[in-house]
Design an enzyme around this catalytic site. Sequence first.
Site, PDB file in Angstrom:
ATOM      1  N   LEU A 166       0.829  -1.198   0.000  1.00 50.46           N
ATOM      2  CA  LEU A 166       0.000   0.000   0.000  1.00 50.46           C
ATOM      3  C   LEU A 166       0.867   1.253   0.000  1.00 50.46           C
ATOM      4  O   LEU A 166       0.657   2.175  -0.793  1.00 50.46           O
ATOM      5  CB  LEU A 166      -0.915  -0.012   1.229  1.00 50.46           C
ATOM      6  CG  LEU A 166      -1.745   1.240   1.461  1.00 50.46           C
ATOM      7  CD1 LEU A 166      -2.689   1.504   0.293  1.00 50.46           C
ATOM      8  CD2 LEU A 166      -2.551   1.136   2.753  1.00 50.46           C
ATOM      9  N   ASN A 167       1.830   1.312   0.907  1.00 47.44           N
ATOM     10  CA  ASN A 167       2.663   2.507   0.988  1.00 47.44           C
ATOM     11  C   ASN A 167       3.608   2.630  -0.202  1.00 47.44           C
ATOM     12  O   ASN A 167       3.906   3.731  -0.665  1.00 47.44           O
ATOM     13  CB  ASN A 167       3.446   2.508   2.297  1.00 47.44           C
ATOM     14  CG  ASN A 167       2.546   2.421   3.519  1.00 47.44           C
ATOM     15  OD1 ASN A 167       2.460   1.391   4.164  1.00 47.44           O
ATOM     16  ND2 ASN A 167       1.840   3.492   3.816  1.00 47.44           N
TER      17      ASN A 167
ATOM     18  N   TYR B 198     -13.992   7.784   6.327  1.00 46.78           N
ATOM     19  CA  TYR B 198     -12.549   7.842   6.635  1.00 46.78           C
ATOM     20  C   TYR B 198     -11.736   7.195   5.518  1.00 46.78           C
ATOM     21  O   TYR B 198     -10.735   7.760   5.050  1.00 46.78           O
ATOM     22  CB  TYR B 198     -12.269   7.143   7.969  1.00 46.78           C
ATOM     23  CG  TYR B 198     -10.806   7.104   8.355  1.00 46.78           C
ATOM     24  CD1 TYR B 198     -10.185   8.226   8.875  1.00 46.78           C
ATOM     25  CD2 TYR B 198     -10.053   5.943   8.197  1.00 46.78           C
ATOM     26  CE1 TYR B 198      -8.851   8.201   9.235  1.00 46.78           C
ATOM     27  CE2 TYR B 198      -8.717   5.905   8.558  1.00 46.78           C
ATOM     28  CZ  TYR B 198      -8.115   7.038   9.070  1.00 46.78           C
ATOM     29  OH  TYR B 198      -6.793   7.000   9.427  1.00 46.78           O
ATOM     30  N   TYR B 199     -12.155   6.024   5.064  1.00 46.76           N
ATOM     31  CA  TYR B 199     -11.427   5.385   3.979  1.00 46.76           C
ATOM     32  C   TYR B 199     -11.788   5.971   2.621  1.00 46.76           C
ATOM     33  O   TYR B 199     -10.983   5.938   1.698  1.00 46.76           O
ATOM     34  CB  TYR B 199     -11.607   3.856   4.032  1.00 46.76           C
ATOM     35  CG  TYR B 199     -10.609   3.246   4.979  1.00 46.76           C
ATOM     36  CD1 TYR B 199      -9.291   3.035   4.579  1.00 46.76           C
ATOM     37  CD2 TYR B 199     -10.950   2.958   6.291  1.00 46.76           C
ATOM     38  CE1 TYR B 199      -8.350   2.539   5.448  1.00 46.76           C
ATOM     39  CE2 TYR B 199     -10.007   2.459   7.175  1.00 46.76           C
ATOM     40  CZ  TYR B 199      -8.698   2.247   6.754  1.00 46.76           C
ATOM     41  OH  TYR B 199      -7.749   1.765   7.617  1.00 46.76           O
ATOM     42  N   GLN B 200     -12.961   6.528   2.518  1.00 49.07           N
ATOM     43  CA  GLN B 200     -13.300   7.216   1.267  1.00 49.07           C
ATOM     44  C   GLN B 200     -12.340   8.382   1.054  1.00 49.07           C
ATOM     45  O   GLN B 200     -11.801   8.582  -0.035  1.00 49.07           O
ATOM     46  CB  GLN B 200     -14.749   7.732   1.303  1.00 49.07           C
ATOM     47  CG  GLN B 200     -15.131   8.515   0.049  1.00 49.07           C
ATOM     48  CD  GLN B 200     -16.626   8.639  -0.134  1.00 49.07           C
ATOM     49  OE1 GLN B 200     -17.390   8.115   0.659  1.00 49.07           O
ATOM     50  NE2 GLN B 200     -17.051   9.330  -1.169  1.00 49.07           N
ATOM     51  N   ARG B 201     -12.100   9.113   2.113  1.00 52.73           N
ATOM     52  CA  ARG B 201     -11.141  10.215   2.062  1.00 52.73           C
ATOM     53  C   ARG B 201      -9.777   9.711   1.586  1.00 52.73           C
ATOM     54  O   ARG B 201      -9.090  10.337   0.793  1.00 52.73           O
ATOM     55  CB  ARG B 201     -11.069  10.816   3.473  1.00 52.73           C
ATOM     56  CG  ARG B 201      -9.941  11.739   3.816  1.00 52.73           C
ATOM     57  CD  ARG B 201      -8.661  11.115   4.302  1.00 52.73           C
ATOM     58  NE  ARG B 201      -8.729   9.867   5.017  1.00 52.73           N
ATOM     59  CZ  ARG B 201      -7.671   9.164   5.356  1.00 52.73           C
ATOM     60  NH1 ARG B 201      -6.456   9.571   5.048  1.00 52.73           N
ATOM     61  NH2 ARG B 201      -7.795   8.017   6.012  1.00 52.73           N
TER      62      ARG B 201
ATOM     63  N   HIS C 212     -13.001  -3.152   6.690  1.00 49.66           N
ATOM     64  CA  HIS C 212     -12.980  -2.127   7.737  1.00 49.66           C
ATOM     65  C   HIS C 212     -14.343  -1.922   8.389  1.00 49.66           C
ATOM     66  O   HIS C 212     -14.529  -0.990   9.172  1.00 49.66           O
ATOM     67  CB  HIS C 212     -12.445  -0.808   7.177  1.00 49.66           C
ATOM     68  CG  HIS C 212     -10.987  -0.877   6.843  1.00 49.66           C
ATOM     69  ND1 HIS C 212     -10.026  -1.072   7.797  1.00 49.66           N
ATOM     70  CD2 HIS C 212     -10.323  -0.820   5.657  1.00 49.66           C
ATOM     71  CE1 HIS C 212      -8.824  -1.117   7.223  1.00 49.66           C
ATOM     72  NE2 HIS C 212      -8.982  -0.981   5.925  1.00 49.66           N
TER      73      HIS C 212
ATOM     74  N   ARG D 249      -6.662   2.442  17.154  1.00 52.06           N
ATOM     75  CA  ARG D 249      -5.407   2.532  16.420  1.00 52.06           C
ATOM     76  C   ARG D 249      -4.890   3.957  16.578  1.00 52.06           C
ATOM     77  O   ARG D 249      -5.691   4.886  16.685  1.00 52.06           O
ATOM     78  CB  ARG D 249      -5.679   2.245  14.936  1.00 52.06           C
ATOM     79  CG  ARG D 249      -4.472   2.381  14.047  1.00 52.06           C
ATOM     80  CD  ARG D 249      -4.842   2.192  12.570  1.00 52.06           C
ATOM     81  NE  ARG D 249      -3.640   2.326  11.751  1.00 52.06           N
ATOM     82  CZ  ARG D 249      -3.631   2.335  10.418  1.00 52.06           C
ATOM     83  NH1 ARG D 249      -4.749   2.195   9.739  1.00 52.06           N
ATOM     84  NH2 ARG D 249      -2.506   2.469   9.758  1.00 52.06           N
TER      85      ARG D 249
ATOM     86  N   HIS E 241     -21.156   0.138  20.211  1.00 56.47           N
ATOM     87  CA  HIS E 241     -21.944   1.105  19.435  1.00 56.47           C
ATOM     88  C   HIS E 241     -23.312   1.368  20.056  1.00 56.47           C
ATOM     89  O   HIS E 241     -23.821   0.551  20.820  1.00 56.47           O
ATOM     90  CB  HIS E 241     -22.123   0.584  18.006  1.00 56.47           C
ATOM     91  CG  HIS E 241     -20.837   0.453  17.253  1.00 56.47           C
ATOM     92  ND1 HIS E 241     -20.023  -0.660  17.359  1.00 56.47           N
ATOM     93  CD2 HIS E 241     -20.205   1.287  16.391  1.00 56.47           C
ATOM     94  CE1 HIS E 241     -18.959  -0.497  16.590  1.00 56.47           C
ATOM     95  NE2 HIS E 241     -19.035   0.678  16.002  1.00 56.47           N
TER      96      HIS E 241
ATOM     97  N   GLU F 287     -20.413  31.373  35.182  1.00 52.48           N
ATOM     98  CA  GLU F 287     -20.931  30.413  36.161  1.00 52.48           C
ATOM     99  C   GLU F 287     -22.449  30.431  36.205  1.00 52.48           C
ATOM    100  O   GLU F 287     -23.061  30.189  37.246  1.00 52.48           O
ATOM    101  CB  GLU F 287     -20.324  30.657  37.549  1.00 52.48           C
ATOM    102  CG  GLU F 287     -18.814  30.389  37.562  1.00 52.48           C
ATOM    103  CD  GLU F 287     -18.187  30.460  38.943  1.00 52.48           C
ATOM    104  OE1 GLU F 287     -18.698  31.207  39.781  1.00 52.48           O
ATOM    105  OE2 GLU F 287     -17.172  29.777  39.154  1.00 52.48           O
TER     106      GLU F 287
END
Lengths: 746, 746
Positions: free
Chosen positions: A145-146, A272-275, A428, A453, A479, A679
């Site tokens: 991947l990297n 998150y993974y779409q990004r 994921h 993570r 959840h 206050e």
Amino acid sequence: MNIKKFTLTLLTVGITMSPFTLQAKEHPNLILTKPGVERMRDNLGQVPLFDTTLSSVKQEVDAEIAMGIDTPIPKDFSGGYTHQRHKQNFFVAQKAGVLYQVLNDEKYAKYIRDMLFQYEAMYKDLPLHPQERSYSRGKLFWQCLNDSNWLVYMSQAYDAIYDYLSAEERETLETNLFRPFADFISLENPQFFNRVHNHSTWGIAAVGMIGLVMNDEELIQRALYGIEDDGLEVGGKDNDGGTIKVEGQRKGFFANLEEPFSPDGYYTEGPYYQRYAMYPFLIFALAMDNSRPDLKVLQHKDNVLLKGVNALLNLSDADGEFFPINDAQKGMSYYKSSLVSAVDLAYFYGDKNPQLLSVVEKQGEVLLQESGLQAAIDVRDGKAEPFIKQSVNLSDGVNGKQGGIGVLRQGDEDMTLVFKYAAQGLSHGHYDKLSFSMYEKGEEVLQDYGLARFVNIEQKGGGNYLKENKTWAKTTIAHNTLSINQKKHFNGDYDIASQHHSELFTFDAEREDIKVVSATEENAYPGTLMHRTMAMIANDNFEKPFVLDIMRVESDKKNQYDFPFYYFGQVLDMNFKYDTPTSLNPLGDDNGYQHLYVEGKGDAADHNTQFSWLSNGKYYTITSITNSEDEVFFTRIGANDPEFNLRRDPAIMLRRNDTQDTLFVSVVEPHGSYSRVSESSQNSKSSITDLSVVLDSEAYTGIKITDVKGTEQVFIISNEDASKNAKHSVKIDGEKYSWTGPYLYQ
Amino acid sequence: MNIKKFTLTLLTVGITMSPFTLQAKEHPNLILTKPGVERMRDNLGQVPLFDTTLSSVKQEVDAEIAMGIDTPIPKDFSGGYTHQRHKQNFFVAQKAGVLYQVLNDEKYAKYIRDMLFQYEAMYKDLPLHPQERSYSRGKLFWQCLNDSNWLVYMSQAYDAIYDYLSAEERETLETNLFRPFADFISLENPQFFNRVHNHSTWGIAAVGMIGLVMNDEELIQRALYGIEDDGLEVGGKDNDGGTIKVEGQRKGFFANLEEPFSPDGYYTEGPYYQRYAMYPFLIFALAMDNSRPDLKVLQHKDNVLLKGVNALLNLSDADGEFFPINDAQKGMSYYKSSLVSAVDLAYFYGDKNPQLLSVVEKQGEVLLQESGLQAAIDVRDGKAEPFIKQSVNLSDGVNGKQGGIGVLRQGDEDMTLVFKYAAQGLSHGHYDKLSFSMYEKGEEVLQDYGLARFVNIEQKGGGNYLKENKTWAKTTIAHNTLSINQKKHFNGDYDIASQHHSELFTFDAEREDIKVVSATEENAYPGTLMHRTMAMIANDNFEKPFVLDIMRVESDKKNQYDFPFYYFGQVLDMNFKYDTPTSLNPLGDDNGYQHLYVEGKGDAADHNTQFSWLSNGKYYTITSITNSEDEVFFTRIGANDPEFNLRRDPAIMLRRNDTQDTLFVSVVEPHGSYSRVSESSQNSKSSITDLSVVLDSEAYTGIKITDVKGTEQVFIISNEDASKNAKHSVKIDGEKYSWTGPYLYQ
């Protein structure tokens, strides 16, 4: 290589060339184009947002050049030095390429050339990366991947200095570095390359982009259509638990574009993974558009890529942070540089939506490409309009038929509810059907935990997924949804979960006073049907919009039901008795329960159980319909967490034992405020005096909310008929209620 | 009442009048003055900050007038409706008075008159407030303190409409409301009025101010000098545990001004209460200045009140939030309206320090009085200069000889250390000698817990102090200092603690690279001397300033030592082994230990124990010199907290058993950053490779810090001689170190 020879080469591999292809030999032609570069040069000093971006990029690259080039022998996981250095190298090289083109200063070209030749010298003999965790180990990095990231960026750098290099230099780089690199991440790693997965998208973009620069048609075809015979058997899992090959698996760019994106532009892994995936999708599509406009890659599947940008922006809170659906590190937002690219490209290659310009303004930087220039010019010229996020329903699945995500909003993102009734979301995905989270402006009111993570933080498991991601973050009890008999949805079986999805019952955001989403799930617990309806209501007797939550359960046997709300902040008040233990013990043994401490346990109030808390200077109350045999638990995450990988966040949880069919009805009610400066405490108490079920049959469920002024609101959902045109009529306490469509609210 | 009669009255009570006093009969003459009002009127529409303040006050008061006046029968604790309503009434009335004067609109005068007559009608027969918790119950509120607040503000409202009212109306109000009100909070509650305490200050200001408006010399004298014979016995405690009357107790305004303020302007209860007490001090002093300039109240004790404003501003973090020394609710800041008044008054009546104007700018509003007008004019005219907070040492005690607070700062508040070596601080004092807290800009790095109370939040114990304030917040183990044998300092005995204070050893903020504060405490644990030296060091090999912490202990017997650091955020990494229990149990039985869960326990590393965490996107490491018999505890607050009154905050704690003389040496090192948007992790590891004691004798303690580049820093403190001129010379490993003054750093 001259044009004749080039044409000949193409003919020998049997490709029909359009006239556009011939122009593609001009460099740059990948992301930058000659006319685009000319426009950027012509506008220098005249477009503030573009100029500041250019200047900050120049500062960054100049500093790197001053430090000198380092291409260390690969050794570390993410977060470690060698990982960080190689990552920084490709980012900086890509930027240096842009600077070379725009500023026409050879020092940037020389910098890239020198770096590439250092890589060329190293790559020939480079073994697999020493870290063995990945199912597809890379060479420069611990995973392909990297390595693919590297090639996506380096392709751009190479394209930018293509004409600066001699033919001999190019030959050396292509023969010793780029082509072997591309082959390694594809032919030698089909289990990585030939999937439908964000990993593959990066691999594909990498191979395709270097192919475009090299005019290597074989690589381009491989990118678009995958490896014909990958020799992989069906089955097999990657190190995140995702299946590598399924029956009838498609492959290549078009498959990756078509399958994970729904027609609404929702990406099944979540925002998150779409990004993360959007960048290679968009950048490769753009490169294809520049080189092969005839293939209309950028417009593929009814403009799904550009729709995807819009979907992504709509899946963010008022601060632009993405909702952490499935595996997602919180805090990721549309300020991420890949989103800067995405928004500029969506603006320029889409329909020039002026609302996108206000996002560009907030981002404060632009893509150093023609699209970014145009966005910056239009911002300068005052064309920006506010980006208004409405309630939105985004379908999941290749045809939009595998559930989805419903987002209900009131006001200017004053209150937002995210309801998940989607498909599993590949490797994921989390096991949380019909779960929800809730936001007040940019603050979480009821949270989705996100992932376990610390991305790129070496000290925490090399920056990789921690084991608590599986034992906690992916579980159902983590959840805000129903857990039955302390099991996970689908018993946590990925293969089974991947075959199912929840079903939309209705989504309606047409009315001002109420927005409704409702969906069913019958596979998560075989033999049990869950039907959850969530409404966000704005009512004059309530200071802020509130959420009505109806979870209706039909089961073929008696069960234990757990129904948690993960709030933040400090306990204020409740109307039930409870005990707090001196020693804290876990709530259960597995399925995530082993990570929850029981901080308190009580008996629910008869009829209505109320619980209030204070968070971020605001008050919240949950009012639930309960019976006196229900239990209430105060839980806190953190048990069996020997490395302190989990946040110590609290929840309040309802438990109903030994029950078959049942109904959980709650109102989540934000109200009031507290200032630590003045206050002063305002409206710290719930406005609800009674919450009742006034009707519950197979056909209808009706709820009445009575407020402190004595006013009553009635909400009735038709449990069986979601048709917009169906007419309904019921009698409650002698009063007749008639309506058309799936629900009544009055 | 005419002038002759007035003069006569004064003569009969034996007061010598200055010519100024005669002018005092003009109204308004308390806070507003006729010339001041004229200036405000003349400048309307020309001074932005003044105009926006006026406009927002007008909007607020107009909205209240539109709602109508409500003076409910008193019933609730703070946070409840009747409390809030009466509180809102006096705030609004005071503001309406200003509007009447400045805008000359009778509706404001009428509003005040009507409200006052509603109170007049109610007050005559009003019994004591039904809530019985206070040692001095009020009538409108549950304690005289709040009744006094009411009178301080209502005096101003009354003064503003004095001339609007008929003589008969004034007579009625004074006879039936104001005079009985003033007598009630003073003569009928000497245990409240006749102390040296912030309660008394409010009572005194209230009595004095209404006395000034009414020209009631008896009340004025009572305010200035207290009640001659209060009939109280020595001893007795208030409901916060403070002593009501001590031997030789002084009383009245001058005593309250002189005793709790040190010559540096530090108020012994700490900044949270100083902020609360400053308003009546200043406002009454200003009223006295307007009416009796001859008494020079505002300039009393070498301008201590104006110095106090400066001290207070310096006791805030980079966000303007006050350090929570002793009982203090976090988040209170110089944005509080009483600080708006204080800063404007300090500017106008002080030396027109242009740095104060930048605070005025941040506050964004001004006092609607001549001082606020002037500040707003000078801001408008660009006279503001940045308010630079330096390292500062503020003495405690009437003569500045009872310890103090040392604040070390590096950079532009990049790092701040607050070191407490003060006196007990009256009834709001905590048992935490030689404790510290640390800030990076406006974020807490190592916290002082503050108080256990939700001020004005009715659901949490009526907004009053919670029992956990005593059982946790005030304890020694709740603070970043040394606890011995699991006992509190002074065994938690208030009377004994009040007799002692720590002693400054040295404070030096002259050098750029190092700021040092050092102090000793020998009474907290009889037979044991603690000497703590804290240095904030800026060194080129370190990314950020760090703190060197040396706690040297000499005892007459063997002890158990506990040394906690209350950090925030998530555990990253450590160099020692530890176990985590499945069940959490309290660390101890009492003295605060019963509130700490043990989340983990390990053996310290031999020589250097390191612990890193991540908080707010920044990394921190504590490196401590330990031996392998030391223990390390991971603790978390929250045990034995049945009402969830405490925050679940973590600490790392060193424990050393069965040891007599000893040395705790640590470096608290902030470094690096993590962005959740770019997901890039920078400098996540400590730069320290070794921390060693190179010398420890009765005379000297020397520490060496070795960093990753191999560079060594040496710090030597002279344990016995703090003289600035003393010459020292020692030999360490054959190398000679010579210096002048209490310490060497090189």
